[in-house]
Design a protein around this motif. Structure first.
Motif, short mmCIF file in Angstrom:
data_model
loop_
_atom_site.label_atom_id
_atom_site.label_comp_id
_atom_site.label_asym_id
_atom_site.label_seq_id
_atom_site.Cartn_x
_atom_site.Cartn_y
_atom_site.Cartn_z
N VAL A 82 9.51 0.07 14.35
CA VAL A 82 10.02 0.99 15.34
C VAL A 82 10.91 1.95 14.55
CG1 VAL A 82 11.33 1.30 17.47
CG2 VAL A 82 9.95 -0.78 17.14
N PRO A 83 10.41 3.14 14.25
CA PRO A 83 11.16 4.05 13.37
C PRO A 83 12.64 4.19 13.74
CG PRO A 83 9.00 4.95 13.81
CD PRO A 83 9.17 3.75 14.72
N ARG A 84 13.46 4.05 12.72
CA ARG A 84 14.92 4.15 12.81
C ARG A 84 15.55 3.07 13.67
NH1 ARG A 84 12.43 8.53 12.80
NH2 ARG A 84 12.54 8.98 15.01
N LYS A 85 14.77 2.00 13.97
CA LYS A 85 15.30 0.88 14.75
C LYS A 85 15.04 -0.48 14.09
CE LYS A 85 15.55 2.91 19.28
NZ LYS A 85 16.92 3.29 19.23
N SER A 86 13.78 -0.74 13.68
CA SER A 86 13.49 -2.06 13.12
C SER A 86 12.18 -2.09 12.33
CB SER A 86 13.41 -3.11 14.24
OG SER A 86 12.28 -2.85 15.07
N ILE A 87 12.13 -3.05 11.42
CA ILE A 87 10.93 -3.37 10.65
C ILE A 87 10.84 -4.89 10.61
CG2 ILE A 87 9.81 -3.30 8.37
CD1 ILE A 87 11.48 -0.74 7.81
N ARG A 88 9.65 -5.41 10.91
CA ARG A 88 9.44 -6.86 10.84
C ARG A 88 8.32 -7.14 9.85
NH1 ARG A 88 10.02 -11.85 12.54
NH2 ARG A 88 8.24 -13.16 12.96
N GLU A 89 8.63 -8.02 8.88
CA GLU A 89 7.67 -8.41 7.85
C GLU A 89 7.61 -9.93 7.77
OE1 GLU A 89 8.83 -4.73 4.86
OE2 GLU A 89 9.93 -6.61 4.75
N VAL A 90 6.44 -10.44 7.42
CA VAL A 90 6.28 -11.87 7.19
C VAL A 90 5.51 -12.06 5.88
CG1 VAL A 90 6.35 -12.50 9.63
CG2 VAL A 90 4.15 -12.06 8.54
N SER A 91 5.70 -13.23 5.30
CA SER A 91 5.03 -13.53 4.04
C SER A 91 5.09 -15.01 3.79
CB SER A 91 5.71 -12.77 2.89
OG SER A 91 4.99 -12.97 1.70
N SER A 92 4.31 -15.46 2.85
CA SER A 92 4.41 -16.81 2.31
C SER A 92 3.79 -16.74 0.93
CB SER A 92 3.70 -17.83 3.20
OG SER A 92 2.32 -17.56 3.25
N GLY A 93 4.19 -17.65 0.09
CA GLY A 93 3.65 -17.62 -1.27
C GLY A 93 4.36 -18.56 -2.19
N LYS A 94 4.49 -18.13 -3.42
CA LYS A 94 5.00 -18.97 -4.49
C LYS A 94 6.43 -19.47 -4.25
CE LYS A 94 4.75 -19.18 -9.45
NZ LYS A 94 4.14 -18.57 -10.60
N LEU A 95 7.31 -18.62 -3.74
CA LEU A 95 8.71 -18.99 -3.55
C LEU A 95 9.04 -19.56 -2.18
CD1 LEU A 95 10.58 -16.00 -5.22
CD2 LEU A 95 10.24 -18.30 -6.13
N TYR A 96 8.34 -19.07 -1.17
CA TYR A 96 8.66 -19.45 0.20
C TYR A 96 7.37 -19.76 0.97
CZ TYR A 96 12.96 -17.03 -1.08
OH TYR A 96 14.10 -16.63 -1.72
N SER A 97 7.37 -20.90 1.65
CA SER A 97 6.22 -21.22 2.50
C SER A 97 6.33 -20.47 3.83
CB SER A 97 6.12 -22.73 2.74
OG SER A 97 7.31 -23.20 3.35
N ARG A 98 7.54 -20.07 4.17
CA ARG A 98 7.78 -19.27 5.39
C ARG A 98 8.78 -18.18 5.04
NH1 ARG A 98 10.47 -21.55 11.02
NH2 ARG A 98 10.55 -19.56 12.11
N TRP A 99 8.47 -16.96 5.39
CA TRP A 99 9.35 -15.83 5.16
C TRP A 99 9.17 -14.85 6.31
CZ3 TRP A 99 13.17 -14.78 1.74
CH2 TRP A 99 13.62 -13.46 1.67
N GLU A 100 10.17 -14.72 7.15
CA GLU A 100 10.17 -13.77 8.26
C GLU A 100 11.40 -12.90 8.07
OE1 GLU A 100 10.16 -16.13 11.83
OE2 GLU A 100 8.39 -17.25 11.17
N HIS A 101 11.17 -11.61 7.91
CA HIS A 101 12.25 -10.69 7.57
C HIS A 101 12.28 -9.55 8.57
CE1 HIS A 101 14.07 -7.83 4.29
NE2 HIS A 101 14.90 -8.06 5.27
N GLU A 102 13.41 -9.44 9.27
CA GLU A 102 13.60 -8.33 10.19
C GLU A 102 14.72 -7.46 9.65
OE1 GLU A 102 13.20 -8.00 14.85
OE2 GLU A 102 13.66 -10.03 14.18
#
Length: 175
Positions: A82-102
């Motif tokens: 949402v421009p100029r309000k929020s960004i939500r990203e998720v990932s998983s991999g070598k360092l983290y099995s769960r990564w949710e970043h807002e």
């Protein structure tokens, strides 16, 4: 058993939301926030700019190197923008099995409060150490951004790290 952590780090910038947004969506500025502790760069900066402009969902590949370790690819799924309000990203991999970043951009009377809210589970057996290092890296990132944008020194890189107790964990504990 894996422990899930929740980290919130925030800074009150004394500039408009638009300036914080520009800084926090610029691939070069984001890469600079990791130095000298890590090397971080996106494979395709044009894809990053498109994703952060709202062309989502999108997968962004970044290369991360921590210290002298071999670099590895970090795939980032940009779920919402949402421009100029929020960004939500998720990932998983070598360092983290769960990564949710807002990333949250909250207007204030004198500028913008920027918040990194991360929920993560480390793949390392040293989960608490990884959580503390993650917190320190994000505090560092906020301090670097505060050198590029005016900020309140008393409200720069304010961080809270907690163990996240999920509903199912709470139910098991109650039984």
């Amino acid at each position: 058993m894996a422990t899930t952590f929740h980290l919130r780090v925030w800074t009150r910038f004394l500039v408009p939301v638009e300036e914080v947004w520009a800084q926090k969506t610029d691939p070069t500025a984001l890469s600079a926030e990791f130095r000298p502790y890590a090397s971080f760069c996106f494979a395709d900066e044009t894809a990053v700019r498109r994703a952060y402009a709202g062309d989502v969902p999108a997968t962004l590949d970044a290369t991360l190197r921590l210290g002298r370790a071999l670099p590895f690819t970090w795939p980032i799924q940009v779920e919402s923008v949402v421009p100029r309000k929020s960004i939500r990203e998720v990932s998983s991999g070598k360092l983290y099995s769960r990564w949710e970043h807002e990333r949250l951009f909250e207007p204030t009377p004198d500028g913008c409060r920027f918040v990194d809210a991360i929920t993560f589970t480390s793949t390392s057996p040293a989960q608490k150490i990884t959580a503390i290092l993650t917190k320190r890296l994000f505090e560092h990132r906020h301090r670097v951004a505060a050198k590029a944008l005016a900020s309140d020194p008393e409200a720069t890189a304010v961080a809270v790290l907690r163990v996240l107790v999920e509903a199912e964990d709470a139910e098991r504990s109650a039984s």
